[in-house]
Design a protein around this motif. Sequence first.
Motif, PDB file in Angstrom:
ATOM      1  N   THR A   2       0.845  -1.190   0.000  1.00  0.00           N
ATOM      2  CA  THR A   2       0.000   0.000   0.000  1.00  0.00           C
ATOM      3  C   THR A   2       0.878   1.236   0.000  1.00  0.00           C
ATOM      4  O   THR A   2       1.972   1.248   0.582  1.00  0.00           O
ATOM      5  CB  THR A   2      -0.919   0.047   1.231  1.00  0.00           C
ATOM      6  N   ARG A   3       0.363   2.284  -0.648  1.00  0.00           N
ATOM      7  CA  ARG A   3       1.099   3.543  -0.646  1.00  0.00           C
ATOM      8  C   ARG A   3       0.736   4.327   0.604  1.00  0.00           C
ATOM      9  O   ARG A   3      -0.390   4.238   1.116  1.00  0.00           O
ATOM     10  CB  ARG A   3       0.748   4.349  -1.897  1.00  0.00           C
ATOM     11  N   ALA A   4       1.690   5.125   1.085  1.00  0.00           N
ATOM     12  CA  ALA A   4       1.438   5.881   2.321  1.00  0.00           C
ATOM     13  C   ALA A   4       0.337   6.910   2.109  1.00  0.00           C
ATOM     14  O   ALA A   4      -0.499   7.129   2.981  1.00  0.00           O
ATOM     15  CB  ALA A   4       2.714   6.556   2.776  1.00  0.00           C
ATOM     16  N   VAL A   5       0.336   7.537   0.921  1.00  0.00           N
ATOM     17  CA  VAL A   5      -0.668   8.561   0.631  1.00  0.00           C
ATOM     18  C   VAL A   5      -1.470   8.115  -0.575  1.00  0.00           C
ATOM     19  O   VAL A   5      -0.912   7.647  -1.562  1.00  0.00           O
ATOM     20  CB  VAL A   5       0.010   9.926   0.348  1.00  0.00           C
ATOM     21  N   ARG A   6      -2.799   8.257  -0.501  1.00  0.00           N
ATOM     22  CA  ARG A   6      -3.654   7.824  -1.597  1.00  0.00           C
ATOM     23  C   ARG A   6      -3.595   8.833  -2.751  1.00  0.00           C
ATOM     24  O   ARG A   6      -3.311  10.010  -2.558  1.00  0.00           O
ATOM     25  CB  ARG A   6      -5.094   7.683  -1.107  1.00  0.00           C
ATOM     26  N   HIS A   7      -3.882   8.328  -3.934  1.00  0.00           N
ATOM     27  CA  HIS A   7      -3.930   9.173  -5.135  1.00  0.00           C
ATOM     28  C   HIS A   7      -5.046  10.213  -4.977  1.00  0.00           C
ATOM     29  O   HIS A   7      -6.204   9.849  -4.802  1.00  0.00           O
ATOM     30  CB  HIS A   7      -4.189   8.278  -6.349  1.00  0.00           C
ATOM     31  N   ASP A   8      -4.682  11.481  -5.043  1.00  0.00           N
ATOM     32  CA  ASP A   8      -5.661  12.560  -4.876  1.00  0.00           C
ATOM     33  C   ASP A   8      -6.259  12.896  -6.250  1.00  0.00           C
ATOM     34  O   ASP A   8      -5.758  13.753  -6.967  1.00  0.00           O
ATOM     35  CB  ASP A   8      -4.975  13.785  -4.269  1.00  0.00           C
ATOM     36  N   HIS A   9      -7.361  12.230  -6.576  1.00  0.00           N
ATOM     37  CA  HIS A   9      -7.968  12.442  -7.896  1.00  0.00           C
ATOM     38  C   HIS A   9      -8.583  13.833  -8.038  1.00  0.00           C
ATOM     39  O   HIS A   9      -8.775  14.320  -9.150  1.00  0.00           O
ATOM     40  CB  HIS A   9      -9.052  11.382  -8.150  1.00  0.00           C
ATOM     41  N   GLY A  10      -8.889  14.462  -6.936  1.00  0.00           N
ATOM     42  CA  GLY A  10      -9.571  15.759  -7.014  1.00  0.00           C
ATOM     43  C   GLY A  10      -8.635  16.936  -7.108  1.00  0.00           C
ATOM     44  O   GLY A  10      -9.080  18.075  -7.276  1.00  0.00           O
ATOM     45  N   GLY A  34      10.654  -3.733 -25.798  1.00  0.00           N
ATOM     46  CA  GLY A  34      11.934  -3.233 -26.288  1.00  0.00           C
ATOM     47  C   GLY A  34      11.846  -1.908 -27.011  1.00  0.00           C
ATOM     48  O   GLY A  34      12.800  -1.477 -27.650  1.00  0.00           O
ATOM     49  N   ARG A  35      10.704  -1.228 -26.921  1.00  0.00           N
ATOM     50  CA  ARG A  35      10.536   0.046 -27.642  1.00  0.00           C
ATOM     51  C   ARG A  35      11.282   1.198 -26.984  1.00  0.00           C
ATOM     52  O   ARG A  35      11.479   2.230 -27.610  1.00  0.00           O
ATOM     53  CB  ARG A  35       9.063   0.398 -27.742  1.00  0.00           C
ATOM     54  N   GLY A  36      11.637   1.036 -25.715  1.00  0.00           N
ATOM     55  CA  GLY A  36      12.303   2.135 -25.035  1.00  0.00           C
ATOM     56  C   GLY A  36      12.548   1.824 -23.581  1.00  0.00           C
ATOM     57  O   GLY A  36      12.697   0.664 -23.198  1.00  0.00           O
ATOM     58  N   VAL A  37      12.601   2.901 -22.791  1.00  0.00           N
ATOM     59  CA  VAL A  37      12.858   2.774 -21.353  1.00  0.00           C
ATOM     60  C   VAL A  37      11.671   3.363 -20.601  1.00  0.00           C
ATOM     61  O   VAL A  37      11.155   4.423 -20.980  1.00  0.00           O
ATOM     62  CB  VAL A  37      14.166   3.513 -20.984  1.00  0.00           C
ATOM     63  N   ILE A  38      11.240   2.662 -19.558  1.00  0.00           N
ATOM     64  CA  ILE A  38      10.102   3.134 -18.766  1.00  0.00           C
ATOM     65  C   ILE A  38      10.611   3.646 -17.421  1.00  0.00           C
ATOM     66  O   ILE A  38      11.369   2.970 -16.733  1.00  0.00           O
ATOM     67  CB  ILE A  38       9.072   2.007 -18.555  1.00  0.00           C
ATOM     68  N   VAL A  39      10.184   4.862 -17.088  1.00  0.00           N
ATOM     69  CA  VAL A  39      10.446   5.418 -15.756  1.00  0.00           C
ATOM     70  C   VAL A  39       9.118   5.406 -15.004  1.00  0.00           C
ATOM     71  O   VAL A  39       8.120   5.958 -15.482  1.00  0.00           O
ATOM     72  CB  VAL A  39      11.012   6.853 -15.850  1.00  0.00           C
ATOM     73  N   ALA A  40       9.095   4.756 -13.847  1.00  0.00           N
ATOM     74  CA  ALA A  40       7.844   4.623 -13.083  1.00  0.00           C
ATOM     75  C   ALA A  40       8.078   5.040 -11.642  1.00  0.00           C
ATOM     76  O   ALA A  40       9.192   4.952 -11.124  1.00  0.00           O
ATOM     77  CB  ALA A  40       7.343   3.182 -13.153  1.00  0.00           C
ATOM     78  N   GLY A  41       7.018   5.514 -11.024  1.00  0.00           N
ATOM     79  CA  GLY A  41       7.115   5.927  -9.626  1.00  0.00           C
ATOM     80  C   GLY A  41       5.810   6.554  -9.183  1.00  0.00           C
ATOM     81  O   GLY A  41       4.751   6.305  -9.773  1.00  0.00           O
ATOM     82  N   THR A  42       5.889   7.370  -8.170  1.00  0.00           N
ATOM     83  CA  THR A  42       4.698   8.025  -7.636  1.00  0.00           C
ATOM     84  C   THR A  42       4.827   9.525  -7.827  1.00  0.00           C
ATOM     85  O   THR A  42       5.868  10.108  -7.490  1.00  0.00           O
ATOM     86  CB  THR A  42       4.542   7.711  -6.139  1.00  0.00           C
TER      87      THR A  42
END
Lengths: 119, 198
Positions: A2-10, A34-42
């Motif tokens: 679980t993430r510490a803070v929820r996604h603030d959709h508003g 293989g199309r590229g590089v993915i950067v992921a995070g919060t």
Amino acid sequence: MTRAVRHDHGKPYADEDLGEIDAALFTQGPSPDGRGVIVAGTCPRCHGPTRTLFPWARPGTGSKGVLSLLFARGDTPRAEGEPDPLLTEVHLCECGHAHPQCPPDTSYVGCGASWRIRR
Amino acid sequence: MSARSDRRWAELAREVEFTRLPELRRQAEGWRTGLTGLTALLAVLVLLKGRDDLAGLPAWARDSATGLLLAAFLLLTTGSLLAVRAAHGAPEREILLGGQALRRWTEQEVARVTRALAWASLCCVLGVVLVVGALVVAWVTTTSDPATHPVVVRTNSGVLCGELIVVDRQRVAIRTETDGRVTLPRATVLSVGPARAC
């Protein structure tokens, strides 16, 4: 997990520069196809999961690698020693949720935040 | 770099993904047009013009003019190719495309195009200068050679070589380098023929 803070959709969309963010919050790796590089995070602003693909592409015109182009087989040649996008790019929120006041024509659907990553 | 500028570069980088094929086709069309024009120009110069203008020059002048024209030809061709490259670019390696990578690439490409244009201009100016030099060599050496159509005249008493002045029923007149104008009675002339040189 679980993430510490929820996604603030508003949270309303805002073109906001958040400065430098700790690299520990993000990961970088090749895309499965293989199309590229993915950067992921919060996203540091809306706390949504953001995921950006940096594709291998030919920006247009240039003069390097002509011989390699002539003799290359299969895939198009790619530059060697390319700096990793995690630390060299400006990252934009791409949580995929159209926050309120999000421009309809933007390529980055998210809360509008941008940041750089430092180690 | 402002956040708005960074966002704009990022948007542009994303757009590139959707314009790759049209961009390559546009590039290929530019090169096709440039190379077709260059080929046509060279064909006209080589096939139609030929080397007739240099044939009448002395050996050293012919060699000099030929060298100058060859160097001019290479410079003009290089200049044309550089100009086409500056206008339409050339295919290159793929890069990991993000906004900042596109911005860096654009800055480098601006420098490359500027250099290519400067070299193209220099090559074209030097090429024209060399063509003018070749023309000057041809003009100067042509005016210094008075015997343009030498003939060999065989008579009862010997052989004379010089520039033909006149032939009629009574006489044959030529101008020789040693004796100047020489008039021979027609009855004494056995034959008149062309000579490469006296």
